[in-house]
Design an enzyme around this catalytic site. Structure first.
Site, PDB file in Angstrom:
ATOM      1  N   GLN A  80       0.844  -1.203   0.000  1.00  0.00           N
ATOM      2  CA  GLN A  80       0.000   0.000   0.000  1.00  0.00           C
ATOM      3  C   GLN A  80       0.875   1.247   0.000  1.00  0.00           C
ATOM      4  O   GLN A  80       1.783   1.374   0.816  1.00  0.00           O
ATOM      5  CB  GLN A  80      -0.893  -0.007   1.247  1.00  0.00           C
ATOM      6  N   GLU A 138      -9.996  -0.792   5.157  1.00  0.00           N
ATOM      7  CA  GLU A 138      -8.887  -0.924   6.109  1.00  0.00           C
ATOM      8  C   GLU A 138      -9.339  -0.643   7.536  1.00  0.00           C
ATOM      9  O   GLU A 138      -8.949  -1.336   8.475  1.00  0.00           O
ATOM     10  CB  GLU A 138      -7.766   0.045   5.711  1.00  0.00           C
ATOM     11  N   ASN A 182      -5.990   7.359  15.764  1.00  0.00           N
ATOM     12  CA  ASN A 182      -7.303   7.397  16.407  1.00  0.00           C
ATOM     13  C   ASN A 182      -7.760   8.816  16.712  1.00  0.00           C
ATOM     14  O   ASN A 182      -8.968   9.082  16.782  1.00  0.00           O
ATOM     15  CB  ASN A 182      -7.281   6.548  17.682  1.00  0.00           C
ATOM     16  N   GLU A 183      -6.817   9.743  16.905  1.00  0.00           N
ATOM     17  CA  GLU A 183      -7.205  11.138  17.096  1.00  0.00           C
ATOM     18  C   GLU A 183      -7.917  11.670  15.848  1.00  0.00           C
ATOM     19  O   GLU A 183      -8.959  12.336  15.938  1.00  0.00           O
ATOM     20  CB  GLU A 183      -5.965  11.992  17.407  1.00  0.00           C
TER      21      GLU A 183
END
Length: 381
Positions: free
Chosen positions: A126, A246, A362-363
Site C-alpha cells: 500500500q 482498512e 485514532n485522534e
C-alpha cells in the site's frame, strides 16, 4: 439481522472447520513480516487455500472465489483464526485493493488482477504515507506527470511505511496528477509495478527487528493509463473506499478478535492466582470481542441491503484498535513475571501498540466520527 445461524451456514462452518483441521500447516507459520522466507512460507500456505477454494469465498467464481456471500466470509474468518492461523500475507490485495477493484475497476482490470490476487501471483503493498503526509493523507506529494507519447504517467517522489513492500511486486498508491491542485483534489489512484525501472524499495526495520515495512522511491517510473483505478483526478474517492475497508470490517474481521479473546480466557483459566479484578478484565475483553462481532453482523446486513459503511468505519477502527491493545495489556498483566520477551503475547502487544496509529491515527478518526457521523462543527467555527 438474524442472529441465529441457519442450517446451511452451520454446515458451511463445519466444512471450513474440518478442512482447516486437516490441511492447516503442521507447524505455526512465522509472521509474514519477519523475513522474505517467512513471507514466502505464508504465501505458499495461501496458495493451498486458493487451490482448495478457500482464498476468497465471497468472490465470484470467475475471479477465483466460491461465489458465496459476506456471511460465509465471516464464518470462514472465524474458523480460520480459531484454528490458530495468523494474518494473511496477501491481505493488502485481498482485503484492501480487491474491494476497490470490484467497485471502481474496469472489466479488463478485474479480469486481469483479481484472479492473480486470489492465487497470490501478485502480492500488493500500500502506497499511502509519505515523509510529510502520514495521517494527513490529503497532503501527499508524490507526483505523476502526463506522458502522452507513452500513454501514461511518470511518477516521482517517495512513499514510506509501506507494509510488506520489501516482499511485494505490486503497489496501489495515491499520487498527485494535477500539479496545481491542493489537498484531496487532483489525486489519482495508480497501480504500480514495483519491479519497473526507476523503483527502489528499502526495508524499514520494526521494533521487533522485522523488515516487513519499506520506503519506496520513484524516479520517473512509468505507469500506463490501463493502471489507473477509477477516473484520473478522482483518486481521493477510490482511496476513501480502500480506507473504509482498512478501518472497517474487512481487514480486521471479528474472527481475529474472537480468537484472541478466547486465548485470553484460556490463559486466565491456566492462571490459578488470577485476582478477581483480572478475571473481570478478561470477561470485559471477551464481551468487547462479542460486541465487535455483532457490530460486524449489523454492518454486513447493511451492505447486503445495498448500503455502505462510509465514515462509520472510523468508529470500527477506534474500537478494534483499542480493544486489541487492551487485550494484550490484560494478558501481560496475567503473565506478570512470566511475560517473557519473545512470546506470542509479547509480540502481539508490540504489534497492537501500532494499531491506534496505522490506518489513520485514532485522534484523526475521532474527528471524522465527530464531524461526519455526529454532524458536529469543526473547532473554531
Amino acid at each position: 439481522m438474524d442472529l441465529v445461524e441457519s442450517a446451511a451456514d452451520h454446515e458451511f462452518r463445519l466444512e471450513a472447520r474440518d478442512w482447516l483441521q486437516h490441511n492447516r500447516p503442521a507447524e505455526s507459520l512465522p509472521s509474514p513480516d519477519a523475513s522474505r522466507e517467512a513471507f514466502e512460507a505464508n504465501r505458499a500456505w495461501e496458495r493451498v487455500l486458493f487451490e482448495a477454494g478457500w482464498a476468497a469465498v465471497s468472490w465470484p467464481v470467475e475471479y477465483g472465489g466460491r461465489g458465496l456471500g459476506l456471511w460465509e466470509w465471516m464464518i470462514f474468518e472465524e474458523e480460520y483464526f480459531a484454528a490458530g492461523l495468523g494474518p494473511r500475507a496477501a491481505q493488502n490485495g485481498m482485503f484492501l485493493l480487491a474491494p476497490s477493484l470490484f467497485e471502481f475497476g474496469t472489466e479488463a482490470q478485474k479480469a486481469a488482477l483479481l484472479p492473480r490476487i486470489a492465487g497470490v501471483e501478485d502480492m500488493w503493498a500500500q502506497g499511502w504515507s509519505e515523509p510529510e503526509a502520514g495521517s494527513d493523507l490529503a497532503g501527499v506529494r508524490v507526483n505523476a506527470r502526463r506522458d502522452d507519447a507513452a500513454g501514461g504517467w511518470r511518477v516521482n517522489g517517495q512513499k514510506t511505511w509501506s507494509t510488506r513492500a520489501p516482499f511485494c511486486n505490486r503497489l496501489f498508491a495515491l499520487v498527485r496528477t494535477d500539479p496545481e491542485s491542493t489537498r484531496h483534489h487532483g489525486l489519482s489512484y495508480l497501480l504500480i509495478d514495483l519491479e519497473a525501472p526507476g523503483v527502489t524499495v528499502r526495508p524499514v526495520r520494526k521494533l521487533g527487528d522485522q523488515i516487513g515495512f519499506g520506503e519506496i522511491f520513484f524516479d520517473d517510473v512509468f505507469v500506463s493509463d490501463a493502471d489507473v483505478l477509477g477516473e484520473v483526478g478522482q483518486g481521493w474517492k477510490v482511496a476513501m473506499a480502500t480506507t473504509g475497508s482498512e478501518r472497517g470490517l474487512i481487514l480486521r474481521s471479528p474472527g481475529r478478535f474472537l480468537a484472541s479473546a478466547q486465548r485470553l480466557v484460556d490463559l486466565c483459566r491456566k492462571t490459578p492466582d488470577a485476582s478477581a479484578a483480572q478475571r473481570r478484565d478478561v470477561t470485559e475483553a471477551w464481551i468487547r470481542a462479542q460486541a465487535y462481532r455483532y457490530g460486524g453482523m449489523k454492518t454486513m446486513t447493511r451492505i447486503a441491503e445495498g448500503g455502505s459503511i462510509g465514515a462509520e468505519s472510523s468508529i470500527n477502527k477506534v474500537f478494534w484498535s483499542e480493544m486489541d491493545v487492551r487485550a494484550h495489556e490484560i494478558a501481560l498483566d496475567l503473565l506478570a513475571e512470566r511475560a517473557e520477551i519473545d512470546t506470542d503475547w509479547w509480540h502481539g502487544f508490540i504489534t497492537s501498540m501500532a494499531t491506534p496509529i496505522f490506518a489513520g491515527t485514532n485522534e484523526i478518526q475521532r474527528n471524522i466520527v465527530a464531524e461526519r457521523v455526529l454532524g458536529m462543527p469543526r473547532s473554531g467555527r
